[in-house]
Write a protein that holds these residues in place. Structure first.
Motif, mmCIF file in Angstrom:
data_model
loop_
_atom_site.group_PDB
_atom_site.id
_atom_site.type_symbol
_atom_site.label_atom_id
_atom_site.label_comp_id
_atom_site.label_asym_id
_atom_site.label_seq_id
_atom_site.Cartn_x
_atom_site.Cartn_y
_atom_site.Cartn_z
ATOM 1 N N ALA A 1 5.625 9.598 -8.786
ATOM 2 C CA ALA A 1 6.990 9.067 -8.824
ATOM 3 C C ALA A 1 7.074 7.742 -8.080
ATOM 4 C CB ALA A 1 7.958 10.087 -8.227
ATOM 5 N N ALA A 2 6.381 7.646 -6.942
ATOM 6 C CA ALA A 2 6.400 6.411 -6.156
ATOM 7 C C ALA A 2 5.745 5.265 -6.913
ATOM 8 C CB ALA A 2 5.705 6.633 -4.816
ATOM 9 N N VAL A 3 4.630 5.549 -7.593
ATOM 10 C CA VAL A 3 3.944 4.500 -8.360
ATOM 11 C C VAL A 3 4.855 3.970 -9.467
ATOM 12 C CG1 VAL A 3 1.965 3.975 -9.819
ATOM 13 C CG2 VAL A 3 1.674 5.439 -7.835
ATOM 14 N N GLU A 4 5.595 4.875 -10.106
ATOM 15 C CA GLU A 4 6.519 4.466 -11.172
ATOM 16 C C GLU A 4 7.716 3.713 -10.597
ATOM 17 O OE1 GLU A 4 6.208 4.687 -14.328
ATOM 18 O OE2 GLU A 4 5.121 6.489 -14.947
ATOM 19 N N ARG A 5 8.172 4.111 -9.397
ATOM 20 C CA ARG A 5 9.407 3.583 -8.831
ATOM 21 C C ARG A 5 9.246 2.223 -8.161
ATOM 22 N NH1 ARG A 5 9.803 7.070 -5.298
ATOM 23 N NH2 ARG A 5 9.310 5.882 -3.432
ATOM 24 N N LEU A 6 8.144 2.063 -7.432
ATOM 25 C CA LEU A 6 7.986 0.844 -6.633
ATOM 26 C C LEU A 6 7.832 -0.379 -7.525
ATOM 27 C CD1 LEU A 6 5.617 2.286 -3.883
ATOM 28 C CD2 LEU A 6 8.002 1.574 -3.586
ATOM 29 N N ALA A 7 8.591 -1.401 -7.215
ATOM 30 C CA ALA A 7 8.562 -2.609 -8.034
ATOM 31 C C ALA A 7 7.205 -3.289 -7.972
ATOM 32 C CB ALA A 7 9.659 -3.567 -7.565
ATOM 33 N N ARG A 8 6.590 -3.255 -6.807
ATOM 34 C CA ARG A 8 5.262 -3.848 -6.658
ATOM 35 C C ARG A 8 4.410 -2.945 -5.800
ATOM 36 N NH1 ARG A 8 3.303 -8.823 -2.946
ATOM 37 N NH2 ARG A 8 1.085 -8.499 -3.328
ATOM 38 N N LEU A 9 3.236 -2.630 -6.297
ATOM 39 C CA LEU A 9 2.298 -1.789 -5.561
ATOM 40 C C LEU A 9 0.889 -2.224 -5.922
ATOM 41 C CD1 LEU A 9 1.939 0.671 -3.675
ATOM 42 C CD2 LEU A 9 1.858 2.107 -5.712
ATOM 43 N N GLU B 1 -3.862 10.858 -14.386
ATOM 44 C CA GLU B 1 -2.511 10.767 -14.940
ATOM 45 C C GLU B 1 -1.994 9.334 -14.877
ATOM 46 O OE1 GLU B 1 1.075 11.807 -16.708
ATOM 47 O OE2 GLU B 1 -0.867 12.808 -16.647
ATOM 48 N N MET B 2 -2.293 8.634 -13.787
ATOM 49 C CA MET B 2 -1.903 7.220 -13.690
ATOM 50 C C MET B 2 -2.497 6.418 -14.835
ATOM 51 S SD MET B 2 -2.371 6.487 -9.610
ATOM 52 C CE MET B 2 -2.654 4.739 -9.957
ATOM 53 N N ARG B 3 -3.787 6.597 -15.080
ATOM 54 C CA ARG B 3 -4.446 5.837 -16.137
ATOM 55 C C ARG B 3 -3.885 6.216 -17.511
ATOM 56 N NH1 ARG B 3 -5.080 3.143 -12.010
ATOM 57 N NH2 ARG B 3 -7.088 3.070 -10.920
ATOM 58 N N ARG B 4 -3.557 7.497 -17.700
ATOM 59 C CA ARG B 4 -2.969 7.936 -18.967
ATOM 60 C C ARG B 4 -1.640 7.243 -19.210
ATOM 61 N NH1 ARG B 4 0.589 11.145 -21.267
ATOM 62 N NH2 ARG B 4 1.543 11.744 -19.282
ATOM 63 N N ARG B 5 -0.886 7.008 -18.129
ATOM 64 C CA ARG B 5 0.412 6.340 -18.239
ATOM 65 C C ARG B 5 0.283 4.818 -18.276
ATOM 66 N NH1 ARG B 5 4.353 9.524 -13.904
ATOM 67 N NH2 ARG B 5 3.800 11.664 -14.507
ATOM 68 N N GLY B 6 -0.947 4.313 -18.179
ATOM 69 C CA GLY B 6 -1.145 2.877 -18.211
ATOM 70 C C GLY B 6 -0.929 2.193 -16.871
ATOM 71 N N LEU B 7 -0.935 2.971 -15.781
ATOM 72 C CA LEU B 7 -0.735 2.430 -14.439
ATOM 73 C C LEU B 7 -2.102 2.077 -13.850
ATOM 74 C CD1 LEU B 7 1.864 5.107 -13.297
ATOM 75 C CD2 LEU B 7 2.360 2.760 -14.000
ATOM 76 N N VAL C 1 0.830 -1.201 0.000
ATOM 77 C CA VAL C 1 0.000 0.000 0.000
ATOM 78 C C VAL C 1 0.870 1.258 0.000
ATOM 79 C CG1 VAL C 1 -1.830 1.266 1.200
ATOM 80 C CG2 VAL C 1 -1.768 -1.242 1.304
ATOM 81 N N LEU C 2 0.526 2.221 -0.846
ATOM 82 C CA LEU C 2 1.129 3.554 -0.822
ATOM 83 C C LEU C 2 0.144 4.504 -0.159
ATOM 84 C CD1 LEU C 2 3.325 5.618 -1.740
ATOM 85 C CD2 LEU C 2 1.978 5.895 -3.845
ATOM 86 N N VAL C 3 0.594 5.214 0.878
ATOM 87 C CA VAL C 3 -0.245 6.169 1.602
ATOM 88 C C VAL C 3 0.097 7.572 1.122
ATOM 89 C CG1 VAL C 3 -0.849 7.105 3.859
ATOM 90 C CG2 VAL C 3 -0.380 4.654 3.601
ATOM 91 N N VAL C 4 -0.906 8.292 0.610
ATOM 92 C CA VAL C 4 -0.684 9.629 0.066
ATOM 93 C C VAL C 4 -1.552 10.642 0.815
ATOM 94 C CG1 VAL C 4 -0.729 11.082 -1.998
ATOM 95 C CG2 VAL C 4 -0.243 8.627 -2.205
ATOM 96 N N ARG D 1 0.801 -4.233 3.988
ATOM 97 C CA ARG D 1 2.093 -3.661 4.346
ATOM 98 C C ARG D 1 2.254 -2.318 3.640
ATOM 99 N NH1 ARG D 1 6.481 -7.838 3.636
ATOM 100 N NH2 ARG D 1 5.962 -7.635 1.429
ATOM 101 N N VAL D 2 2.802 -1.333 4.325
ATOM 102 C CA VAL D 2 3.022 -0.008 3.750
ATOM 103 C C VAL D 2 4.285 -0.050 2.895
ATOM 104 C CG1 VAL D 2 3.473 2.422 4.227
ATOM 105 C CG2 VAL D 2 1.882 1.135 5.676
ATOM 106 N N ALA D 3 4.109 0.240 1.604
ATOM 107 C CA ALA D 3 5.245 0.258 0.684
ATOM 108 C C ALA D 3 5.925 1.618 0.662
ATOM 109 C CB ALA D 3 4.786 -0.111 -0.723
ATOM 110 N N GLY D 4 5.194 2.671 1.056
ATOM 111 C CA GLY D 4 5.776 3.999 1.065
ATOM 112 C C GLY D 4 4.744 5.054 1.395
ATOM 113 N N GLU D 5 5.210 6.285 1.594
ATOM 114 C CA GLU D 5 4.354 7.444 1.826
ATOM 115 C C GLU D 5 4.711 8.533 0.830
ATOM 116 O OE1 GLU D 5 4.273 8.950 5.809
ATOM 117 O OE2 GLU D 5 4.355 6.952 6.712
ATOM 118 N N ALA D 6 3.719 9.336 0.465
ATOM 119 C CA ALA D 6 3.937 10.486 -0.407
ATOM 120 C C ALA D 6 3.067 11.629 0.092
ATOM 121 C CB ALA D 6 3.597 10.144 -1.858
#
Length: 226
Positions: free
Chosen positions: A41-49, A69-75, A4-7, A28-33
């Motif tokens: 940047a975190a969505v692009e960087r993290l190997a698994r999210l 923007e995530m959907r535009r990038r295919g995320l 999980v990424l917490v923003v 599990r917390v994968a990161g904070e933004a």
């Protein structure tokens, strides 16, 4: 584990939400933004999210703009909006952008836990793969319909519960049952009963204030702040 990424733009709130996530088994917390740029940047960087708990009010862009923007990038990372934005237009836009759930601030651990557990159930259902009959389709769509907060027990008034809740939210610090009674106009016994309910369900935090003698005074504060 569900990563999980917490923003959230408020670092204190982000820490609280991250701590809540860590208390739910299987997450599990994968990161904070703390901004839209950091989140992307975190969505692009993290190997698994797997999931993003996303605030709407961010300093550089809105949470909905982050999703677009995530959907535009295919995320295709799943999103649960966690925000104080209550207007119907924002809720509707979040739904149309593909947010799986929408949790309104302020909330306590029980509210977020219900959303996360519902999300985990959805993941388990979808991981089964294969074709789905109508009953299975209904179960998939129903997996996210868990209530945000436990219902009130029989004999408790939603109006009184809201009075006590608002009193705690507006307070500068913990309050006693007597102080709640004076501010809301209910009896001390009634205030105590609702405070104990809020504490049992994780929506209020109990602290003890010790004086010179006698029993300690019970004081309550809302579990999270907007």
């Amino acid at each position: 584990m569900i990563e999980v990424l917490v923003v959230d733009d408020d670092t204190r709130v982000a820490r609280v939400n991250a701590a809540y996530v860590g208390k739910v088994p299987g997450f599990r917390v994968a990161g904070e933004a703390h901004s839209a740029g950091e989140a992307l940047a975190a969505v692009e960087r993290l190997a698994r999210l797997d999931l993003i708990l996303l605030d709407h009010y961010l300093p550089d862009r809105t949470g909905l703009e982050v999703v677009r923007e995530m959907r535009r990038r295919g995320l295709q990372t799943d999103v649960i909006m966690v925000t104080a934005a209550r207007d119907v237009s924002t809720v509707q836009a979040a739904m149309r952008q593909g947010a799986l759930q929408y949790l309104v601030k302020p909330f306590a651990f029980a509210g977020l836990r219900a959303k996360l557990e519902a999300y985990a159930e959805l993941r388990r259902t979808l991981d089964g793969g294969g074709e789905a009959e109508q009953a299975e389709v209904d179960r998939i769509f129903g997996a996210l319909s868990a209530p945000s907060e436990p219902g009130l027990p029989k004999g408790h008034s939603p109006t009184t519960a809201e009075l006590v809740r608002q009193c705690l939210l507006k307070a500068d610090g913990p309050l006693s049952a007597q102080e709640i009674a004076e501010r809301t106009g209910v009896s001390r016994q009634t205030a105590q009963r609702y405070l104990k309910l809020l504490e049992r369900t994780g929506r209020a935090v109990l602290t003890l204030k010790y004086g010179d003698a006698g029993r300690p005074e019970h004081r309550y504060a809302w579990a999270t702040r907007p």
